[in-house]
Design a protein around this motif. Structure first.
Motif, PDB file in Angstrom:
ATOM      1  N   ASN A 186       0.807  -1.212   0.000  1.00 39.20           N
ATOM      2  CA  ASN A 186       0.000   0.000   0.000  1.00 39.20           C
ATOM      3  C   ASN A 186       0.848   1.274   0.000  1.00 39.20           C
ATOM      4  O   ASN A 186       0.346   2.360   0.289  1.00 39.20           O
ATOM      5  N   GLN A 187       2.130   1.127  -0.304  1.00 41.44           N
ATOM      6  CA  GLN A 187       3.026   2.269  -0.310  1.00 41.44           C
ATOM      7  C   GLN A 187       3.621   2.461  -1.703  1.00 41.44           C
ATOM      8  O   GLN A 187       3.897   1.490  -2.404  1.00 41.44           O
ATOM      9  N   PHE A 188       3.784   3.730  -2.076  1.00 41.77           N
ATOM     10  CA  PHE A 188       4.316   4.043  -3.396  1.00 41.77           C
ATOM     11  C   PHE A 188       5.383   5.136  -3.266  1.00 41.77           C
ATOM     12  O   PHE A 188       5.223   6.076  -2.490  1.00 41.77           O
ATOM     13  N   PHE A 189       6.446   4.960  -4.020  1.00 38.10           N
ATOM     14  CA  PHE A 189       7.503   5.975  -4.075  1.00 38.10           C
ATOM     15  C   PHE A 189       7.751   6.305  -5.541  1.00 38.10           C
ATOM     16  O   PHE A 189       8.013   5.414  -6.355  1.00 38.10           O
ATOM     17  N   ASN A 190       7.648   7.584  -5.881  1.00 33.26           N
ATOM     18  CA  ASN A 190       7.813   8.028  -7.259  1.00 33.26           C
ATOM     19  C   ASN A 190       8.938   9.049  -7.347  1.00 33.26           C
ATOM     20  O   ASN A 190       9.124   9.858  -6.430  1.00 33.26           O
ATOM     21  N   TYR A 191       9.674   9.015  -8.452  1.00 33.22           N
ATOM     22  CA  TYR A 191      10.687  10.036  -8.652  1.00 33.22           C
ATOM     23  C   TYR A 191      10.839  10.359 -10.131  1.00 33.22           C
ATOM     24  O   TYR A 191      10.518   9.537 -11.010  1.00 33.22           O
ATOM     25  N   ILE A 214       3.593   8.051  -1.400  1.00 36.32           N
ATOM     26  CA  ILE A 214       2.160   7.933  -1.157  1.00 36.32           C
ATOM     27  C   ILE A 214       1.931   6.740  -0.247  1.00 36.32           C
ATOM     28  O   ILE A 214       2.339   5.618  -0.572  1.00 36.32           O
ATOM     29  N   HIS A 215       1.320   6.979   0.876  1.00 40.97           N
ATOM     30  CA  HIS A 215       1.009   5.922   1.820  1.00 40.97           C
ATOM     31  C   HIS A 215      -0.495   5.881   2.049  1.00 40.97           C
ATOM     32  O   HIS A 215      -1.176   6.908   1.979  1.00 40.97           O
ATOM     33  N   LYS A 216      -1.003   4.724   2.320  1.00 44.66           N
ATOM     34  CA  LYS A 216      -2.434   4.572   2.541  1.00 44.66           C
ATOM     35  C   LYS A 216      -2.888   5.477   3.691  1.00 44.66           C
ATOM     36  O   LYS A 216      -2.278   5.529   4.750  1.00 44.66           O
ATOM     37  N   ASN A 217      -3.942   6.228   3.416  1.00 43.40           N
ATOM     38  CA  ASN A 217      -4.600   7.103   4.408  1.00 43.40           C
ATOM     39  C   ASN A 217      -3.773   8.326   4.805  1.00 43.40           C
ATOM     40  O   ASN A 217      -4.061   8.968   5.808  1.00 43.40           O
ATOM     41  N   THR A 218      -2.728   8.641   4.031  1.00 45.54           N
ATOM     42  CA  THR A 218      -1.958   9.864   4.307  1.00 45.54           C
ATOM     43  C   THR A 218      -1.789  10.645   3.010  1.00 45.54           C
ATOM     44  O   THR A 218      -1.829  10.087   1.914  1.00 45.54           O
ATOM     45  N   SER A 219      -1.588  11.951   3.131  1.00 48.75           N
ATOM     46  CA  SER A 219      -1.384  12.799   1.960  1.00 48.75           C
ATOM     47  C   SER A 219       0.028  12.604   1.410  1.00 48.75           C
ATOM     48  O   SER A 219       0.963  12.349   2.174  1.00 48.75           O
ATOM     49  N   PRO A 220       0.209  12.734   0.093  1.00 48.91           N
ATOM     50  CA  PRO A 220       1.552  12.615  -0.495  1.00 48.91           C
ATOM     51  C   PRO A 220       2.479  13.710   0.014  1.00 48.91           C
ATOM     52  O   PRO A 220       2.043  14.819   0.348  1.00 48.91           O
ATOM     53  N   THR A 221       3.750  13.396   0.092  1.00 49.83           N
ATOM     54  CA  THR A 221       4.767  14.384   0.451  1.00 49.83           C
ATOM     55  C   THR A 221       5.701  14.559  -0.740  1.00 49.83           C
ATOM     56  O   THR A 221       6.240  13.588  -1.266  1.00 49.83           O
ATOM     57  N   PHE A 222       5.899  15.819  -1.154  1.00 47.43           N
ATOM     58  CA  PHE A 222       6.671  16.138  -2.355  1.00 47.43           C
ATOM     59  C   PHE A 222       7.924  16.928  -1.977  1.00 47.43           C
ATOM     60  O   PHE A 222       7.853  17.860  -1.166  1.00 47.43           O
ATOM     61  N   TYR A 223       9.040  16.577  -2.606  1.00 53.01           N
ATOM     62  CA  TYR A 223      10.285  17.334  -2.418  1.00 53.01           C
ATOM     63  C   TYR A 223      10.996  17.469  -3.757  1.00 53.01           C
ATOM     64  O   TYR A 223      11.002  16.541  -4.580  1.00 53.01           O
ATOM     65  N   VAL A 224      11.624  18.626  -3.965  1.00 48.49           N
ATOM     66  CA  VAL A 224      12.510  18.821  -5.106  1.00 48.49           C
ATOM     67  C   VAL A 224      13.916  19.070  -4.581  1.00 48.49           C
ATOM     68  O   VAL A 224      14.123  19.890  -3.679  1.00 48.49           O
ATOM     69  N   TYR A 225      14.885  18.344  -5.148  1.00 49.67           N
ATOM     70  CA  TYR A 225      16.298  18.503  -4.816  1.00 49.67           C
ATOM     71  C   TYR A 225      16.981  19.150  -6.024  1.00 49.67           C
ATOM     72  O   TYR A 225      16.994  18.569  -7.116  1.00 49.67           O
ATOM     73  N   LEU A 226      17.540  20.330  -5.817  1.00 54.32           N
ATOM     74  CA  LEU A 226      18.145  21.099  -6.906  1.00 54.32           C
ATOM     75  C   LEU A 226      19.657  21.076  -6.767  1.00 54.32           C
ATOM     76  O   LEU A 226      20.199  21.384  -5.702  1.00 54.32           O
ATOM     77  N   TYR A 227      20.346  20.733  -7.851  1.00 56.15           N
ATOM     78  CA  TYR A 227      21.793  20.582  -7.844  1.00 56.15           C
ATOM     79  C   TYR A 227      22.454  21.552  -8.828  1.00 56.15           C
ATOM     80  O   TYR A 227      21.912  21.836  -9.904  1.00 56.15           O
ATOM     81  N   ASP A 228      23.635  22.025  -8.464  1.00 54.13           N
ATOM     82  CA  ASP A 228      24.449  22.850  -9.353  1.00 54.13           C
ATOM     83  C   ASP A 228      25.033  21.949 -10.445  1.00 54.13           C
ATOM     84  O   ASP A 228      25.715  20.959 -10.156  1.00 54.13           O
ATOM     85  N   TYR A 229      24.784  22.292 -11.699  1.00 49.31           N
ATOM     86  CA  TYR A 229      25.233  21.445 -12.815  1.00 49.31           C
ATOM     87  C   TYR A 229      26.755  21.394 -12.902  1.00 49.31           C
ATOM     88  O   TYR A 229      27.332  20.384 -13.315  1.00 49.31           O
ATOM     89  N   SER A 230      27.423  22.470 -12.518  1.00 49.46           N
ATOM     90  CA  SER A 230      28.871  22.558 -12.722  1.00 49.46           C
ATOM     91  C   SER A 230      29.679  21.703 -11.757  1.00 49.46           C
ATOM     92  O   SER A 230      30.782  21.252 -12.083  1.00 49.46           O
ATOM     93  N   ASN A 231      29.139  21.459 -10.546  1.00 50.67           N
ATOM     94  CA  ASN A 231      29.930  20.714  -9.567  1.00 50.67           C
ATOM     95  C   ASN A 231      29.148  19.645  -8.796  1.00 50.67           C
ATOM     96  O   ASN A 231      29.717  18.941  -7.969  1.00 50.67           O
TER      97      ASN A 231
END
Length: 322
Positions: free
Chosen positions: A47-52, A70-87
């Motif tokens: 009943n658990q889902f992880f998307n990326y 996404i977990h059963k009976n809970t709201s999804p949690t969203f995160y964005v991880y931003l990386y510097d392309y040069s390093n």
């Protein structure tokens, strides 16, 4: 140092006007040869889902990954991880629920800009959930909308949503009792639901209508019926490779031989000018929105730049171990 931005930070830094510009840039980068967009990966376990989903752009100077669980009976949690392309440095971690809502609306705004009639005034919205407000905001920013009709199966939800639209957009908004009444005499139709079955009958669509199908980013969902798909003179999506595994509206009729993938165009081709969009005011046009990581990337890069300039967010020292 890594800049952490919470939901209130994102909302303050990313108004719809900025989001529309960031979305337009995302489609133009997608049409080029340097930026890379990788379709969403879904991992299911009981009943658990992880998307990326990930994207990279040397032109922009960043790459990113968005994750949500996404977990059963809970709201999804969203995160964005931003990386510097040069390093490869992790420059920011963002709570991304609002970011996703805003950029999804903005993408429909861009589709509306390139595919709808310029004199469109009547908007119909089917679905009143958490993604619906930004759909209306973006489209109203693009076209001179004077009337919005909304439909939801819940009377309370559609009344509440109509009231919010009138108060915040200063546009007349009418809650209606059926999908049929909602799409009647509409210039632009936006569906933003998680329905597994079509939400209106395509035979009722009149010539010149533009449709944003923004809710069905799963192969088991269908917001549109065969008539809507087959009567559309121009069918676009944000990414064909992603649509092949996610877009139930297209997968279903194509698997039955009613349509072919070569009939589908990427919106980025039209935004970049390599293909023509709407040719006349009689065409029915369709945009199938799945949601792309490159849209998250341009949004996050814009937000990060504004946060640095405005000194918003919390800097965290994340140690690197060799």
């Amino acid at each position: 140092m890594t800049l952490v931005l919470n939901e209130s930070d994102i909302i303050s830094l990313f108004p719809m006007e900025d989001a529309i510009k960031a979305s337009d840039l995302a489609f133009k980068l997608q049409a080029g040869t340097q930026s890379v967009n990788h379709p969403r990966i879904r991992i299911a376990n009981k009943n658990q889902f992880f998307n990326y989903m990930t994207a990279s752009s040397p032109e922009l100077g960043f790459y990113c990954m968005k994750t949500y669980s996404i977990h059963k009976n809970t709201s999804p949690t969203f995160y964005v991880y931003l990386y510097d392309y040069s390093n490869g440095d992790l420059v920011s971690i963002m709570n991304a629920s609002s970011l996703g809502q805003i950029r999804t609306g903005a993408a429909s705004g861009i589709a509306t800009k390139y595919l709808s009639k310029q004199n469109s005034t009547n908007l119909s919205i089917i679905g009143t959930g958490y993604q619906a407000k930004t759909q209306a905001q973006a489209i109203a920013a693009i076209r001179p909308i004077t009337l919005i009709k909304v439909y939801s199966r819940s009377l309370d939800n559609r009344n509440r949503f109509a009231k919010w639209l009138e108060q915040n957009l200063n546009i007349e908004c009418i809650p209606v009792n059926s999908p049929e009444e909602c799409i009647e005499n509409s210039d632009i139709i936006t569906t933003i639901t998680t329905s597994k079955n079509p939400v209106f009958k395509g035979g009722q669509i009149t010539s010149g209508t533009h449709i944003n199908a923004a809710g069905g980013n799963h192969y088991m969902r269908r917001e549109l019926d065969d008539d809507t798909i087959l009567n559309s003179d121009l069918i676009t999506t944000d990414d064909i490779s992603q649509a092949r595994v996610e877009c139930g509206d297209l997968i279903n009729p194509i698997d039955r031989g009613l349509l072919h993938w070569h009939n589908i165009h990427q919106l980025s081709e039209i935004v970049s000018g390599s293909k023509i969009g709407r040719r006349n005011n009689n065409q029915i046009t369709l945009y199938e929105s799945q949601g792309l990581a490159i849209q998250d990337l341009t949004a996050a890069a814009h937000i990060y730049s504004k946060a640095i300039q405005s000194k918003i967010g919390t800097n965290v020292d994340i140690e690197t171990y060799n």
